[in-house]
Motif scaffolding. Structure first.
Motif, PDB file in Angstrom:
ATOM      1  N   LEU A  72      64.459 -40.898  30.924  1.00  0.00           N
ATOM      2  CA  LEU A  72      63.479 -39.999  31.543  1.00  0.00           C
ATOM      3  C   LEU A  72      63.668 -39.945  33.061  1.00  0.00           C
ATOM      4  CD1 LEU A  72      61.228 -38.343  30.342  1.00  0.00           C
ATOM      5  CD2 LEU A  72      59.745 -40.356  30.462  1.00  0.00           C
ATOM      6  N   ARG A 103      57.777 -36.542  32.656  1.00  0.00           N
ATOM      7  CA  ARG A 103      58.040 -35.499  31.662  1.00  0.00           C
ATOM      8  C   ARG A 103      57.643 -34.115  32.176  1.00  0.00           C
ATOM      9  NH1 ARG A 103      56.099 -38.465  26.022  1.00  0.00           N
ATOM     10  NH2 ARG A 103      58.124 -39.358  25.494  1.00  0.00           N
ATOM     11  N   GLU A 123      59.841 -44.933  25.244  1.00  0.00           N
ATOM     12  CA  GLU A 123      59.261 -43.630  24.914  1.00  0.00           C
ATOM     13  C   GLU A 123      58.904 -43.556  23.440  1.00  0.00           C
ATOM     14  OE1 GLU A 123      61.114 -40.026  26.554  1.00  0.00           O
ATOM     15  OE2 GLU A 123      62.485 -41.390  27.578  1.00  0.00           O
ATOM     16  N   PHE A 143      60.332 -31.368  31.743  1.00  0.00           N
ATOM     17  CA  PHE A 143      60.064 -30.190  30.911  1.00  0.00           C
ATOM     18  C   PHE A 143      59.862 -28.913  31.745  1.00  0.00           C
ATOM     19  CE2 PHE A 143      57.890 -33.041  27.461  1.00  0.00           C
ATOM     20  CZ  PHE A 143      59.128 -33.579  27.134  1.00  0.00           C
ATOM     21  N   GLN A 153      51.457 -32.533  32.434  1.00  0.00           N
ATOM     22  CA  GLN A 153      51.844 -32.965  31.084  1.00  0.00           C
ATOM     23  C   GLN A 153      50.649 -33.621  30.400  1.00  0.00           C
ATOM     24  OE1 GLN A 153      54.682 -32.703  29.249  1.00  0.00           O
ATOM     25  NE2 GLN A 153      53.623 -33.810  27.627  1.00  0.00           N
TER      26      GLN A 153
END
Lengths: 281, 251
Positions: free
Chosen positions: A185, A112, B87, A116, A121
């Motif tokens: 992801l 992430r 997730e 991002f 993170q």
């Protein structure tokens, strides 16, 4: 943009150089890009780093063949009735595989950070775990004053995300059935995305329900149609786990077995042929 | 081995786990978690209350035709009207929305912290174990985490862990012999399998524990036993659960 992405499995594997950092899709025995993993072994790849929350057969086979140099993962097992992944275990115990041990959610946090576009993170939990110590992770105070110290995870940046999908278009859009596991992801965090898929479909098949597509074409660098590409694992809704094949994989430690295992895998029957558009839905 | 109508060791584990689930909760079973998967499916079949069952395959209140060998098998999404993916359920747990999750362990200490990483030094392990999966994040963030161990011995229930994979303390721990529940920050004996004595449990447990109000495990009722039979009609799960270690230890 409607560039053709279809190549053969061999050409797809050839895009991955020695030492690459590979995020592999699926989980344990389910919907892993196992045909591509076997093709990397056939092509003699070396020094790969595997990134996956819950690898199993894939990482174990790569360790068995000396192809993996490092693994970043949360739990490694063959699951179900089989338990531990024996060649992975041996590789770590003998120092032949560098392990970056994560929790599944900390590996997600690392991905992430890349997705991002931030240098680290935050992740909840983790307090008291020795994983923070062995990974030298940092714990930061809340700058907004809640008093809740929070662990922060550095970026996990795959060169490639390799996922096995149910369906793919010639332009590289991909759909999976059932859970995407961590594939969404992974495909957003990776530099390049490579797809193997059970079958080729026309664009109109996806454009009827575009919200069901997991990977949009512009992210995809290459794709190959590989029926039974998740064997000996499952690929819903097409086939389940081939438990006898896995039992044999575990029962036969001899080196000649691995050669036979690779030679008899489903994709070996189509070795050397270029993926065609036959059988298009 | 004690058989029905008393607890088999397998039934003690599965039913012991199922009994931790409370009405209207959100419960979760993960990877490498055959026994909690069976416990959640059993609870849905035979208890007089509703709860939400999430699993690692993405299932939300699934109605699988049979229990799969792998607890992450897509079979566990049969009948599910949505996919709540990895997730989603980790984030749910992290924000405090997971009422009860089930977490495995190789070693458990008296505070309910767990080791799933290694025996010996992490950097040069004598035995490399599978790893914690979700546990380091889920154990401290779930409202309650319940562990299980198929081998109840001083090498699995230990005074000191070789490595703390997950801290934060299990709320409960179920073994073939015993049910522990956290009291004042430590695991206390709540129930013992009537097949053994509390003294034997103490001999077989490496950590010290209190047992202020311990009682024998309540006998399984007919609905629990018939649900378990429906989930494991051929005895495949009972035979493959690893509890066979018990009889080997006895000899």
């Amino acid at each position: 943009m409607n560039r053709e992405k279809l190549v053969s499995l061999q050409e797809l594997a050839a895009m991955i150089p020695d030492g690459a950092r590979l995020a592999l899709g699926g989980s344990f025995l389910h919907r892993g890009p196992f045909a591509l993993v076997r093709e990397l072994i056939r092509q003699g790849r070396r020094g790969l780093e595997i990134i996956k929350q819950s690898p199993g057969y894939d990482l174990d086979l790569l360790c068995r063949c000396g192809v993996a140099a490092k693994a970043s993962c949360g739990i490694v097992a063959l699951e179900g009735p089989f338990g531990i992944a024996p060649w992975y275990r041996k590789a770590v115990e003998e120092g032949n595989l560098t392990l970056e041990e994560h929790s599944c959610a900390t590996l997600a946090a690392g991905l992430r950070a890349v997705v991002f576009g931030v240098p680290f993170q935050p992740v909840a939990g983790l307090h008291g775990s020795d994983l923070a110590r062995v990974n030298h992770w940092a714990c930061l105070p809340d700058p907004y004053g809640s008093g809740r110290d929070t662990w922060v995870i550095p970026p996990v940046r795959p060169d490639f995300a390799v996922i096995h999908a149910a369906e793919v278009t010639a332009a590289g859009d991909a759909r999976v059935w059932g859970t995407p596991n961590w594939d969404r992801l992974m495909t957003r965090a990776a530099e390049s995305v490579l797809i193997t898929a059970e079958r080729l479909v026309q664009d109109s098949f996806f454009s009827e329900r575009p919200e069901l597509t997991l990977v949009p074409r512009f992210l995809t660098r290459g794709a190959a149609v590989v029926p039974h590409g998740a064997w000996p694992g499952s690929c819903t809704p097409f086939y389940g786990v081939d438990y006898p094949a896995l039992e044999e994989y575990l029962r036969r430690p001899e080196e000649t077995f691995v050669r036979a295992h690779l030679a008899h895998a489903p994709e070996a029957a189509t070795q050397g042929t270029v993926a065609t558009r036959e059988g298009q839905t | 081995m004690t058989e029905e109508p008393f607890f088999s060791l397998f039934a003690h584990l599965v039913i012991g786990l199922a009994r931790f689930i409370r009405p209207d909760e959100i419960a979760f079973s993960g990877v490498n978690s055959t026994l909690p998967m069976l416990a959640c499916l059993l609870a849905r079949q035979c208890y007089n209350f509703s709860f939400t069952y999430l699993n690692v395959a993405g299932g939300v209140d699934p109605e699988p035709a049979h229990a799969p060998l792998s607890s992450s098998d897509p079979i566990l999404t049969q009948g599910s009207c949505s996919i709540f993916a990895n997730e989603d359920f980790y984030d749910l747990c992290c924000r405090g929305g997971m009422d009860i999750c089930f977490l495995g362990a190789a070693q458990v200490d008296g505070k309910g912290n767990t080791n799933l990483s290694c025996i010996g030094d992490w950097h040069a392990p004598k035995v490399r174990l599978p790893g914690g999966g979700g546990a380091p994040v889920m154990l401290p963030t779930a409202r309650r985490a319940v562990g299980w161990r198929t081998e109840h011995s001083p090498r699995t229930l230990v005074e000191r862990l070789d490595f703390t994979t997950a801290a934060g303390g299990l709320h409960g721990l179920v073994t073939p012999y015993a049910v522990f529940e956290k009291t004042d920050g430590c695991l206390a004996l709540k129930h013992w399998n009537p097949a053994v004595s509390p003294e034997e449990i103490r001999r077989r447990t490496g950590f010290a524990f209190d047992a202020p109000q311990a009682t024998p495990s309540p006998k399984p009722d007919q609905r629990e036993l018939s649900a378990l039979r429906r989930l494991d009609p051929e005895g495949v799960f009972a035979a493959g659960s690893g509890i066979r270690l018990w009889s080997e230890e006895k000899t």
